[in-house]
Write an enzyme that holds these catalytic residues in place. Sequence first.
Site, mmCIF file in Angstrom:
data_model
loop_
_atom_site.group_PDB
_atom_site.id
_atom_site.type_symbol
_atom_site.label_atom_id
_atom_site.label_comp_id
_atom_site.label_asym_id
_atom_site.label_seq_id
_atom_site.Cartn_x
_atom_site.Cartn_y
_atom_site.Cartn_z
ATOM 1 N N HIS A 138 -9.700 2.148 0.053
ATOM 2 C CA HIS A 138 -8.249 1.948 0.028
ATOM 3 C C HIS A 138 -7.862 1.490 -1.373
ATOM 4 O O HIS A 138 -8.258 0.417 -1.823
ATOM 5 C CB HIS A 138 -7.865 0.896 1.066
ATOM 6 C CG HIS A 138 -6.397 0.855 1.368
ATOM 7 N ND1 HIS A 138 -5.441 1.389 0.532
ATOM 8 C CD2 HIS A 138 -5.706 0.324 2.425
ATOM 9 C CE1 HIS A 138 -4.247 1.198 1.059
ATOM 10 N NE2 HIS A 138 -4.377 0.556 2.203
ATOM 11 N N CYS A 148 0.798 -1.227 0.000
ATOM 12 C CA CYS A 148 0.000 0.000 0.000
ATOM 13 C C CYS A 148 0.830 1.276 0.000
ATOM 14 O O CYS A 148 0.271 2.373 -0.108
ATOM 15 C CB CYS A 148 -0.937 0.004 1.212
ATOM 16 S SG CYS A 148 -1.837 -1.552 1.407
ATOM 17 N N HIS A 173 -2.851 7.987 6.253
ATOM 18 C CA HIS A 173 -3.060 6.639 5.712
ATOM 19 C C HIS A 173 -4.459 6.167 6.091
ATOM 20 O O HIS A 173 -5.148 5.579 5.263
ATOM 21 C CB HIS A 173 -1.998 5.680 6.239
ATOM 22 C CG HIS A 173 -2.060 4.323 5.618
ATOM 23 N ND1 HIS A 173 -1.912 4.119 4.270
ATOM 24 C CD2 HIS A 173 -2.288 3.096 6.158
ATOM 25 C CE1 HIS A 173 -2.028 2.831 4.003
ATOM 26 N NE2 HIS A 173 -2.258 2.184 5.135
#
Length: 782
Positions: free
Chosen positions: A338, A167, A301
């Site tokens: 995400h 990620c 995040h």
Amino acid sequence: MVHVSSQRILITGAGIVSPLGLDWLENEASFRANRTAFRPVTMFDVSQRIAKTAAHVDLPTERLFLKTPMRRQHLLDRGTQMLLLALRETLAMAKMPGLDGVDAIIIGTSAGAMGIGQEYFRHAAGSPVKQPGQISRLEFYQPQRQLNAIAQEYDWHGPMILVSNSCASGANAIGDAMAMIQTGKAKRVLAGGYDALAELVYAGFDTLRALAPSGIPRPFDAARDGLALGEGAALVLLESEAAAAERGAEAFAVAAGYTTATDLHHLTQPDPEGKAAIRTMTGACTQAGITPGQVSYINSHGTGTPYNDVAEASAVKAWAGEDAAKIALSSTKSAMGHLLGGAGAVEAVICLMALRGQWMPGSLNIRETDPAVCFDLVHAFREAPVKVALTNSFGFGGTNATLVFTGVDAPTSGAAATPAPHRPLHILGAGAVSAAGWGTAALATAITEKATLPTQESPRTVGTREWECLIRPAPPAPADRLPKFPRLRRASPITKFSMAAALEALEQAGYPQAQGIAPGRLGIVQLMFNGCVQFSGKFYHEVIETPTLASPLIFPETVYNAPASHIAAYLGVDGPATTLIGESSAIIEAIALAHTWLTQGLVDHVLVIGAEECDWLGAEATSYYHPQLQASEGAGVLLLSLTPGPEGKHQLRLRHTPALAYHHEAGKAAHLQALATRPEYNQAQHITGLSGIPLLDHAETAAHLEMSADTPVRIENPSGEAATPGQTTRLHPRQILGETMGAAGALQLVLAATLARQTSQPVSLTLPGSLCAAYGAVVEVE
């Protein structure tokens, strides 16, 4: 000390595709309206999953790729199409008609073209005979081939680097681009990231119980129950001040700071105190010349999982101290989900939008703020001054990255310095695992003596096969080759190969288990082609056949950067550790990245690893693409530094050609033939790249015959006996070892280093990739 250019890095173009819109304006309108994009998943079956929603991108219906034949359009992944749309917007904003003048493209992705890989698996498992369409699926499953389709649209042939740090990939790609400009290796780089929704990835997060059962992520909410997945792509065009001025470009932001670090706590869970995040935020702000109190806005995040949000909140508090309460923060994952490998790049562009528009996107869906929140949590769209924006990206494997952006008019007071002059790379140690055995000695003996290595049938674990499919596996590990390390108990073979070869390289250099290297001064760059295929195939088969029983223990080991994470954890490497995806020749791109880190002064030593593991999927893939070779496996590792090794040992230097990409085998063959006719790539000992691809092999062989006739060379054999005058000793490791894919180029280099030490003579190599690129290299003895 990080050596950086005195010139700022300007951003002159950006493009964004997300579930909230297909460009900058559509995304901004969605943020202003506090819109969310979650809806039921329809791309694949989620009836057996706990979560059933995601954020989809509605792609345009018109044909996007005009230079890819219609018969191959279905092989272009959704993520690749999003990336092309983002590229078009980036070039339009930058007022550039094409890619001429762009020195490199660096792209981050977590899953690559996973959808194409899933199709390959289903067709392979469902048919006992070979299928004509499988070779095309194999080709386009590789992310570098997908990127090549984009380059082909613009007739561009520069280096394309693929970063896969889960990620954090998109943020790492932008940071690596900044480093290329800072060290003078490039003046203009296109960087970003992408990922598309894929069944394997969705099921993996679901088995980990990471997806929100409610279907709605609520980052920093006290009752948050998980994340939601999305898809998207974003790119930025970074230019040195001189390059931008040269073409009269208008910049709208400055890429002011970047730092990456490795969290050694756990493969999937962050350190509760966010220690790595503290280091990246501190480092990025130091490079930007700002203090935490000068940061206007943080795009966090903020996934919405219980562990992540608390760790990030703790890190912000420790990093900013009393200033934390004044810093505005939000998570745009609350609106679009995400985006995995695309998240860091998309969220970087959102920071640029905030800087340009002087607004902040909201952190939506919050009902009760978590007590850990110590900052100004932006609950809804807010008009506000933004002078400095910071974005955090954290990924599986412990990769942490922070980027800092400022306005063009913002004053800078960073520790700018003149870039260090170019210094050559030194090979301090080498390590190998191959079908020949565990160690460099076994590798060199097998190749120089032209050993015949044993083969065996590679049986399918799914379905049946009606043709012979042989492999050359690595032999079982000797008892003393692998450390007793808990993470290795569940690790994939590629991790074990990489670990053993890395430890041999360190031992050879006089740093057993990295002892003697200062803390924080060792980096890792790992390259692979297919990655952890054994676990990927096993997990996806479980997803298809027994979806409710798919193992949560397997999924984390399927990510590309899991092997580098395990090695970093064992060696205590808490600085830069990155994974690249590419064909065998892309080991040169890994070496170039290592050189950049060393030039910056980020580290003193870098382990460069090329590795691959083999199973029935890889064996069948090789039989399609390289019918004259058997699939094989292993790892090659070089320990590199800008400082020579200790006196009394042969000093080895490494140099190589620049990266070039080719859209067709004919162009690559011509380049390979030109390389093979250059005297510097016809040393007394030469390691060929003969790979079983007729056009490429013919080109290299023809050039070698020409050189043998025109430039006679007298050499010494490794045994010390004089060879026949007029000949160059040519070694063909792929013909001995088989096709080791991501390990092939690394094993060639390890072999060259080993022979150079044995004979005190330089060794040259040609490294053709199976898809896009070809390189030449020389290991010299000082």
